[in-house]
Motif scaffolding. Structure first.
Motif, PDB file in Angstrom:
ATOM      1  N   GLN A  40       0.830  -1.211   0.000  1.00 56.59           N
ATOM      2  CA  GLN A  40       0.000   0.000   0.000  1.00 56.59           C
ATOM      3  C   GLN A  40       0.865   1.262   0.000  1.00 56.59           C
ATOM      4  N   LYS A  41       1.949   1.240   0.782  1.00 60.14           N
ATOM      5  CA  LYS A  41       2.851   2.398   0.857  1.00 60.14           C
ATOM      6  C   LYS A  41       3.507   2.665  -0.496  1.00 60.14           C
ATOM      7  N   ALA A  42       3.992   1.614  -1.143  1.00 63.89           N
ATOM      8  CA  ALA A  42       4.621   1.773  -2.458  1.00 63.89           C
ATOM      9  C   ALA A  42       3.622   2.341  -3.457  1.00 63.89           C
ATOM     10  N   ALA A  43       2.425   1.787  -3.471  1.00 65.34           N
ATOM     11  CA  ALA A  43       1.407   2.242  -4.419  1.00 65.34           C
ATOM     12  C   ALA A  43       1.024   3.701  -4.174  1.00 65.34           C
ATOM     13  N   SER A  44       0.951   4.108  -2.913  1.00 66.83           N
ATOM     14  CA  SER A  44       0.557   5.489  -2.622  1.00 66.83           C
ATOM     15  C   SER A  44       1.603   6.488  -3.094  1.00 66.83           C
ATOM     16  N   SER A  45       2.856   6.087  -3.161  1.00 63.61           N
ATOM     17  CA  SER A  45       3.908   6.985  -3.656  1.00 63.61           C
ATOM     18  C   SER A  45       3.718   7.328  -5.126  1.00 63.61           C
TER      19      SER A  45
END
Length: 196
Positions: A40-45
């Motif tokens: 989720q963190k990678a995608a939000s970037s």
């Protein structure tokens, strides 16, 4: 260390990216380094889409594991994972397994026939030795993930290793050629050199 790499991603929009897991959850539910949270963190970037695998990394019951892979809630993530062109991973150790109470008490069931004293590291949820040989065969693999052979076909496979305690894991992974690229600290590089 993988979380630190994700933290360094610069924020931008990329509609053509999809982030996904290729194996189940590491059960670090109260940690920012939980598998789903990192995806989720990678995608939000990148304001990108993502899919997750809402199941544990290890499922001992073969019928349950195979059945879950075919469940609609898992299908999209496994289909996305099968199309990966890049993978980012850390390395584990047997201590990583011992850190999760459910796995610590079930190690023999999770890794049937494996001499746990021979485990130098864990890659893609599977144990391997210092010479880069996976210690679990496909018939006994209890990992809830894409098949290992498919993971090893991903064109770019990055490993990020920070902890000094993972020098043997890094050496085994290098010898096994599990990753196309490995990033580790100078301290680990020096420890690996001493192990040669």
């Amino acid at each position: 260390m993988v979380f630190a790499v994700l933290d360094a991603f610069s924020r931008q929009e990329a509609d053509d990216l999809t982030f996904t897991q290729c194996l189940g959850e590491n059960m670090k539910y109260r940690s920012s380094s939980g598998s789903m949270r990192m995806v989720q963190k990678a995608a939000s970037s990148y304001d990108a889409g993502y899919t997750t695998i809402p199941g544990p990394l290890y499922i001992v019951n073969d019928q349950v594991r195979q059945g879950l892979i075919q469940e609609p809630s898992m299908t999209e993530a496994f289909e996305n994972a099968a199309q990966m062109d890049m993978l980012l991973s850390g390395l584990g150790t047997i201590e990583s397994i011992n850190a999760i109470p459910a796995w610590r008490s079930a190690k023999e069931a999770i890794f049937p026939g494996v001499d746990l004293d021979q485990v130098a590291g864990m890659a893609f949820g599977r144990p391997y030795d210092i010479n880069g040989n996976f210690l679990i065969d496909q018939a006994n693999d209890k990992t809830f993930s894409l098949p290992l052979e498919q993971i090893l076909q991903v064109p770019r496979r990055f490993a990020v290793v920070q902890h000094r305690s993972k020098a043997s894991a890094a050496l085994g992974a290098l010898r096994g050629g599990f990753f196309t690229d490995m990033i580790f600290t100078e301290t680990i590089a020096m420890k690996v050199q001493k192990l040669l």
